[in-house]
Design an enzyme around this catalytic site. Structure first.
Site, PDB file in Angstrom:
ATOM      1  N   ARG A  47       0.868  -1.337  -0.077  1.00  0.00           N
ATOM      2  CA  ARG A  47       0.179  -0.031   0.117  1.00  0.00           C
ATOM      3  C   ARG A  47       0.918   1.563  -0.073  1.00  0.00           C
ATOM      4  O   ARG A  47       0.600   2.394  -0.643  1.00  0.00           O
ATOM      5  CB  ARG A  47      -1.062  -0.135   1.199  1.00  0.00           C
ATOM      6  CG  ARG A  47      -2.095  -1.063   1.259  1.00  0.00           C
ATOM      7  CD  ARG A  47      -3.141  -1.032   2.218  1.00  0.00           C
ATOM      8  NE  ARG A  47      -2.422  -1.582   3.480  1.00  0.00           N
ATOM      9  CZ  ARG A  47      -2.512  -2.362   4.134  1.00  0.00           C
ATOM     10  NH1 ARG A  47      -2.801  -3.644   3.575  1.00  0.00           N
ATOM     11  NH2 ARG A  47      -1.975  -2.559   5.569  1.00  0.00           N
ATOM     12  N   LYS A 137     -11.343  15.434   5.958  1.00  0.00           N
ATOM     13  CA  LYS A 137     -12.513  15.107   4.976  1.00  0.00           C
ATOM     14  C   LYS A 137     -13.418  14.171   6.012  1.00  0.00           C
ATOM     15  O   LYS A 137     -13.009  13.223   6.605  1.00  0.00           O
ATOM     16  CB  LYS A 137     -11.944  14.434   3.641  1.00  0.00           C
ATOM     17  CG  LYS A 137     -13.351  13.997   2.807  1.00  0.00           C
ATOM     18  CD  LYS A 137     -12.904  12.949   1.879  1.00  0.00           C
ATOM     19  CE  LYS A 137     -13.450  11.609   2.279  1.00  0.00           C
ATOM     20  NZ  LYS A 137     -13.337  10.590   1.203  1.00  0.00           N
ATOM     21  N   GLU A 178     -18.487  16.493   2.850  1.00  0.00           N
ATOM     22  CA  GLU A 178     -18.586  15.562   1.720  1.00  0.00           C
ATOM     23  C   GLU A 178     -19.980  14.947   1.889  1.00  0.00           C
ATOM     24  O   GLU A 178     -20.020  13.510   2.554  1.00  0.00           O
ATOM     25  CB  GLU A 178     -17.636  14.468   1.294  1.00  0.00           C
ATOM     26  CG  GLU A 178     -17.908  13.483   0.265  1.00  0.00           C
ATOM     27  CD  GLU A 178     -16.890  12.619  -0.112  1.00  0.00           C
ATOM     28  OE1 GLU A 178     -15.881  12.528   0.931  1.00  0.00           O
ATOM     29  OE2 GLU A 178     -16.937  11.753  -1.193  1.00  0.00           O
ATOM     30  N   LYS A 220     -17.648  18.892  -0.968  1.00  0.00           N
ATOM     31  CA  LYS A 220     -17.301  17.766  -1.885  1.00  0.00           C
ATOM     32  C   LYS A 220     -18.598  16.926  -2.142  1.00  0.00           C
ATOM     33  O   LYS A 220     -19.030  16.213  -1.548  1.00  0.00           O
ATOM     34  CB  LYS A 220     -16.272  16.984  -1.337  1.00  0.00           C
ATOM     35  CG  LYS A 220     -15.999  15.615  -1.965  1.00  0.00           C
ATOM     36  CD  LYS A 220     -14.562  14.826  -1.823  1.00  0.00           C
ATOM     37  CE  LYS A 220     -14.574  13.474  -2.730  1.00  0.00           C
ATOM     38  NZ  LYS A 220     -12.993  13.179  -2.576  1.00  0.00           N
TER      39      LYS A 220
HETATM   40  P1  13P Z   1     -14.478   8.522  -5.672  1.00  0.00           P
HETATM   41  O1  13P Z   1     -13.914   9.492  -6.618  1.00  0.00           O
HETATM   42  O2  13P Z   1     -13.789   7.229  -6.107  1.00  0.00           O
HETATM   43  O3  13P Z   1     -15.803   8.642  -5.483  1.00  0.00           O
HETATM   44  O4  13P Z   1     -13.716   8.774  -4.371  1.00  0.00           O
HETATM   45  C1  13P Z   1     -13.753  10.114  -3.712  1.00  0.00           C
HETATM   46  C2  13P Z   1     -14.065   9.988  -2.286  1.00  0.00           C
HETATM   47  O5  13P Z   1     -13.146  10.339  -1.405  1.00  0.00           O
HETATM   48  C3  13P Z   1     -15.158   9.201  -1.829  1.00  0.00           C
HETATM   49  O6  13P Z   1     -15.139   9.515  -0.455  1.00  0.00           O
END
Ligand code: 13P
Length: 351
Positions: A47, A137, A178, A220
């Site tokens: 990873r 986030k 988000e 987001k």
């Molecule tokens: P994706 O662009 O694969 O949806 O991932 C963005 C993300 O941070 C989801 O929490």
């Protein structure tokens, strides 16, 4: 509502012209699924090697303003012994951290979820700030189905997002908020637009009540698309129109940037959608850019295959997609770029 100038500066730097975010914050369990699907063994070292390949890709700084890490990666060192966070910061890329503890079933609301992780969050912010994170986030998810999302699910998640964002700013980090309306389902574009509008409205009501500085955060969201199981997919233009309309109705202009998730869209389509949104000749008071996970990484992961000798190929794939998405964030992408090699001369000067 306080303005918090240092936070606004960081938020604006992340989404400066032509820049977006690489979301590399998959949990150990999610990245393990992605690696094993390609028959790559998932260990702490594999990873690390995968993330190091992405973070050390040449010439990406004009395209990538920030990278979202997760708990394991923010503590890892590169193969040459530099913390991965310092590798990014040294290239002018701002490191961030996923701080939520994932989605869990919402009691009393079968089939719906609430994001957990508020307990002990202040101390975790302190630690992550010490480790070098400058933004964070938190992701909430909403399912579209008959009678869903319920008002209770929308409220519970909007409230948690606002508590997280207020705490994040208190600790001097920029919150990425988000709220993701999932693409799964057989609903049409209109239903996604209605649900996303209700979710965004509730989120900004809660952010206002929690005294979150809008100038010092990033949103987001999902784009407005038909569900993956819907028979008539919308055109790129329809997605762009509906997405900008919804954001215009529900997102205050004080927010410096809107950084879209890709949510399972094909990587080229995610680029086309972003470009079409930016091409629309309407007022756009925020930067509209990307914070893609899968759409930025899929090609690089496929090219790498877990082999050291494929690192240049993986980096080339990532660099190319970041170049295309950067152009899309400025409404300057064209399909000719898909076949073209990334040309350094065309990149905006790196600062
Ligand atoms: P994706 O662009 O694969 O949806 O991932 C963005 C993300 O941070 C989801 O929490």
């Amino acid at each position: 509502m306080p303005t918090m100038p240092g936070l606004g500066e960081t938020a604006r730097a992340i989404v400066a012209d032509g820049k977006g975010i690489l979301a590399a914050d998959e949990t150990v369990s999610t990245i393990t699924k992605r690696l094993t699907a390609r028959e790559i063994e998932s260990t702490a070292d594999s990873r690390r090697a995968y993330r190091e390949m992405l973070f050390s890709t040449p010439d990406i700084a004009p395209f990538i303003g920030g990278v979202i890490l997760q708990d394991e990666t923010i503590r890892q060192d590169s193969s040459t012994g530099i913390p991965l966070v310092d590798l990014l910061a040294g290239r002018g890329i701002i490191p961030g951290i996923k701080v939520d503890a994932g989605v869990h079933p919402l009691a009393g609301a079968p089939g719906e979820f609430v994001t957990e992780g508020l307990d002990g969050l202040r101390a975790r912010f302190e630690e992550y700030r010490e480790l070098g994170a400058r933004f964070a986030k938190w992701r909430a998810v909403f399912v579209i189905r008959d009678g869903m999302p319920t008002g209770r699910c929308i409220y519970a998640n909007a409230h948690a997002l606002a508590r997280y964002a207020a705490l994040c700013q208190e600790q001097g980090l920029v919150p990425i908020v988000e709220p993701e309306v999932l693409m799964e389902g057989a609903h049409g574009l209109e239903r996604c637009e209605d649900v996303t509008g209700r979710v965004l409205q509730a989120v900004f009501d809660e952010l206002f009540d929690a005294q979150v500085s809008l100038e010092g955060m990033l949103l987001k969201p999902n784009m407005i698309t038909a569900g993956q199981g819907f028979s008539r997919q919308a055109t790129v233009k329809q997605v762009a129109e509906a997405t900008l309309r919804t954001l215009t109705r529900h997102v205050p202009p004080a927010v410096p940037g809107i950084v879209f998730l890709s949510g399972g869209q094909d990587h080229v389509l995610a680029t086309e959608h972003l470009n079409a949104i930016n091409e629309l000749d309407r007022p756009k008071p925020w930067k509209l850019t990307f914070s893609y996970g899968r759409a930025l990484q899929d090609e690089a992961l496929a090219a790498w295959q877990g082999r050291r000798e494929n690192v240049p190929a993986g980096q080339q794939a990532f660099q190319h997609r970041a170049w295309c998405d950067s152009a899309a964030a400025q409404g300057r992408y064209s399909s000719d770029m898909e076949g073209a090699a990334f040309a350094r001369a065309e990149a905006p000067p790196s600062i």
